[in-house]
Structures are given as structure tokens and as C-alpha cells.
Write a protein that holds these residues in place. Structure first.
Motif, PDB file in Angstrom:
ATOM      1  N   TYR A 278     -15.058  29.084  42.274  1.00  0.00           N
ATOM      2  CA  TYR A 278     -15.809  30.089  41.520  1.00  0.00           C
ATOM      3  C   TYR A 278     -17.228  30.193  42.073  1.00  0.00           C
ATOM      4  N   VAL A 279     -17.710  31.425  42.182  1.00  0.00           N
ATOM      5  CA  VAL A 279     -19.065  31.671  42.665  1.00  0.00           C
ATOM      6  C   VAL A 279     -19.866  32.301  41.529  1.00  0.00           C
ATOM      7  N   MET A 280     -21.016  31.697  41.223  1.00  0.00           N
ATOM      8  CA  MET A 280     -21.820  32.166  40.097  1.00  0.00           C
ATOM      9  C   MET A 280     -23.260  32.399  40.545  1.00  0.00           C
ATOM     10  N   ASP A 281     -23.805  33.541  40.143  1.00  0.00           N
ATOM     11  CA  ASP A 281     -25.174  33.928  40.455  1.00  0.00           C
ATOM     12  C   ASP A 281     -26.087  33.432  39.335  1.00  0.00           C
TER      13      ASP A 281
ATOM     14  N   ALA B 153     -19.069  36.540  38.602  1.00  0.00           N
ATOM     15  CA  ALA B 153     -17.738  36.044  38.234  1.00  0.00           C
ATOM     16  C   ALA B 153     -16.775  36.202  39.407  1.00  0.00           C
ATOM     17  N   ARG B 154     -17.171  35.779  40.590  1.00  0.00           N
ATOM     18  CA  ARG B 154     -16.300  35.880  41.761  1.00  0.00           C
ATOM     19  C   ARG B 154     -15.337  34.699  41.787  1.00  0.00           C
ATOM     20  N   VAL B 155     -14.073  34.991  42.044  1.00  0.00           N
ATOM     21  CA  VAL B 155     -13.024  33.966  42.092  1.00  0.00           C
ATOM     22  C   VAL B 155     -12.409  33.991  43.492  1.00  0.00           C
ATOM     23  N   LEU B 156     -12.410  32.832  44.153  1.00  0.00           N
ATOM     24  CA  LEU B 156     -11.872  32.719  45.504  1.00  0.00           C
ATOM     25  C   LEU B 156     -10.679  31.780  45.469  1.00  0.00           C
ATOM     26  N   ALA B 157      -9.488  32.354  45.449  1.00  0.00           N
ATOM     27  CA  ALA B 157      -8.260  31.565  45.393  1.00  0.00           C
ATOM     28  C   ALA B 157      -7.844  31.153  46.801  1.00  0.00           C
ATOM     29  N   SER B 158      -6.807  30.346  46.879  1.00  0.00           N
ATOM     30  CA  SER B 158      -6.335  29.847  48.175  1.00  0.00           C
ATOM     31  C   SER B 158      -5.088  30.592  48.654  1.00  0.00           C
TER      32      SER B 158
END
Length: 285
Positions: free
Chosen positions: A112-115, A149-154
Motif C-alpha cells: 500500500y502506498v499512502m501520501d 489509496a494506491r494498492v500494488l498487488a503481486s
């Protein structure tokens, strides 16, 4: 700690390692510069709550474990940490809440990427989480980008490489003796930029990404040398690269087909030269 992230200096190999075994109440005091945190209970059980942190000139990293807590980030905290981007991967537990007007629900698995430029209100269960903090400038993220709310799955080639690199990075951190390979940090940053779609303002992003994919493809080829049906189609399907990109990667070897042919020939010679190559035949005689 936070002042270190304002530096534009080239990342250093040196890593400062901090280990805290604290109560739930004490753990929240460590988090407070990033967001005001309050435990749902204040048991002084050091077995349930601890954090290990690492600091270099360009990144902060932590491995935290705690009982349930509430986190709130308001304008007061944003003034200090609004320049940061948080990258988290939950090992256990979950977090629910809201960041600005975005609903967040973070669970084990994705990155998860959060600002940190936006307010935050969330409730976290008992958890174990890996967290990295970079400055926006370090990642060359445009000022007008929102990463709440960026989600980086595999489940994509880039996502898989990013997750593998994060695992390698934490393995190096946990085993560190005061330093880690600078290439590992740079590789993670390059993959993260590609995954987020950051414009390639510096050539290192595309170069690093191409090199990472090339290395993975070479491993994939080695694993399939004994498969007579193996072809470039399998590579294209596995890694999602175009034929043109695949050709450019293997151009120094006169193309991927030629590379595979030479690797198969080398493997055959090595197998024949192995002292165990004829053991079964000799026993049969």
C-alpha cells in the motif's frame, strides 16, 4: 529522524539500526511524529509490542508489531511529514479508516502506498507490518499526484518484482551489520516508480527496470532448458513484455532464440562432463 529525509544527497550504504521493545502506550509515542496514535488498551506487555527501525540518508524503514490502536493525522502532523510517502505491507492484522475522502482497508498481501499530505483516521487491529518512508522528491513524484489509496498487488510482472524486492530488502535489513547494498535500495525505488507510473525523468528508472526483468527472464530460461516445448511465447506470456522489448534485451546475444540455443548447448556439455552422468548406465551394465 524526519530531517534525514529532506536531504537530496545520494543514498548511503550506512544503515542505523534501532530496536525498541516497548509497551503499547510507548509504541504510539514512536508513531506520533507521523500520526497521533492511541492504543485501545495500555497493557504494559513488551512481548506484544515492539518495533525495529532502520535509517539512512534517503529512507526510513521499520518492522512494527503492536496491539490494536487508533491513528489520526491532522494538519499539525502534516506540516512535519507532508513530504513523505509511506509504503506498507501488512504481515498480519488489518487497518480500516479514511484518508481525506478516500476509504482505506489494508490487509496482508498487497503493498500500500499512502501520501502523508492528507488527513488520516484509522483503526488498526493487532498487527505486524513492514513500512518504508521516502520523500516525494526522492521518488520524483509530481507535486499534483495523489497517492492516498494506491494498492500494488503481486499479480502483474512489475508487482511481482516489487514484492520480491521488498522481501529481499527486509532480509538484508534484518541481517545487516551496519550497511546494505545500495543497489537493493535503488532497485526498489526504480520498481516502485514504474509501478506507480512516475514519469521517467531520469534514465535509471527504465534502465533498472529493464535489467531486473532481463535477470528474471534469464532465470526463467534456465529453469526451462530441459523443456523441448519451451519457446519465446512462454516468455512473452509470463513477463508481459513485447517482442520488440524482448529483442532489445537479448540483442547482445543475437536474439533470445540464439541465447536459449547456446544455453541448452552449454547445459548439455556440462551434463555430459559431470562425473555422475554415466552412473546409471554403468550400473545397468
Amino acid at each position: 529522524m524526519l530531517n534525514a529525509l529532506h536531504s537530496q544527497a545520494e543514498p548511503s550504504l550506512a544503515i542505523m539500526d534501532h530496536v525498541f521493545r516497548v509497551s503499547a502506550l510507548e509504541y504510539t509515542s514512536i508513531l506520533n511524529p507521523f500520526a497521533r496514535a492511541r492504543p485501545l488498551h495500555a497493557r504494559f506487555d513488551h512481548a506484544d509490542t515492539n518495533v525495529r527501525g532502520w535509517q539512512s540518508e534517503s529512507v526510513l524503514a521499520s518492522l512494527g508489531e503492536s496491539t490494536p490502536l487508533v491513528r489520526v493525522r491532522s494538519e499539525r502532523e502534516i506540516q512535519d511529514v507532508g513530504h513523505l510517502i509511506e509504503i506498507s505491507r501488512f504481515i498480519s492484522g488489518e487497518e480500516r479508516g479514511i484518508s481525506g475522502d478516500k476509504i482505506i482497508h489494508r490487509v496482508p498481501g498487497p503493498i500500500y502506498v499512502m501520501d502523508h499530505r492528507y488527513p488520516l483516521q484509522c483503526l488498526t487491529t493487532s498487527f505486524r507490518v513492514q513500512q518504508l518512508f521516502f520523500s516525494r522528491a526522492e521518488l520524483y513524484i509530481p507535486a499534483d499526484w495523489e497517492l492516498r489509496a494506491r494498492v500494488l498487488a503481486s499479480d502483474t510482472p512489475v508487482g511481482q518484482l516489487l514484492h520480491e524486492c521488498l522481501t529481499d530488502l527486509y532480509s538484508a535489513l534484518e541481517q545487516n551489520a551496519g550497511s546494505i547494498p545500495i543497489s537493493l535500495v535503488e532497485r526498489f525505488k526504480a520498481l516502485l516508480k514504474v509501478a506507480l507510473g512516475v514519469p521517467a525523468e531520469r534514465g535509471d528508472v527504465r534502465t533498472q527496470m529493464r535489467q531486473i526483468v532481463f535477470e528474471k527472464i534469464c532465470v526463467f530460461i534456465e529453469q526451462n532448458l530441459g523443456n523441448p516445448a519451451f519457446s519465446t511465447e512462454a516468455i512473452l506470456g509470463m513477463f508481459g513484455v513485447s517482442r520488440a522489448s524482448l529483442y532489445r534485451m537479448f540483442q547482445p546475444f543475437d536474439g533470445v532464440r540464439n541465447y536459449i540455443m547456446h544455453r541448452r548447448a552449454l547445459r548439455a556439455v556440462l551434463d555430459i562432463a559431470s562425473p555422475h552422468a554415466f552412473e546409471g548406465r554403468q550400473r545397468a551394465v
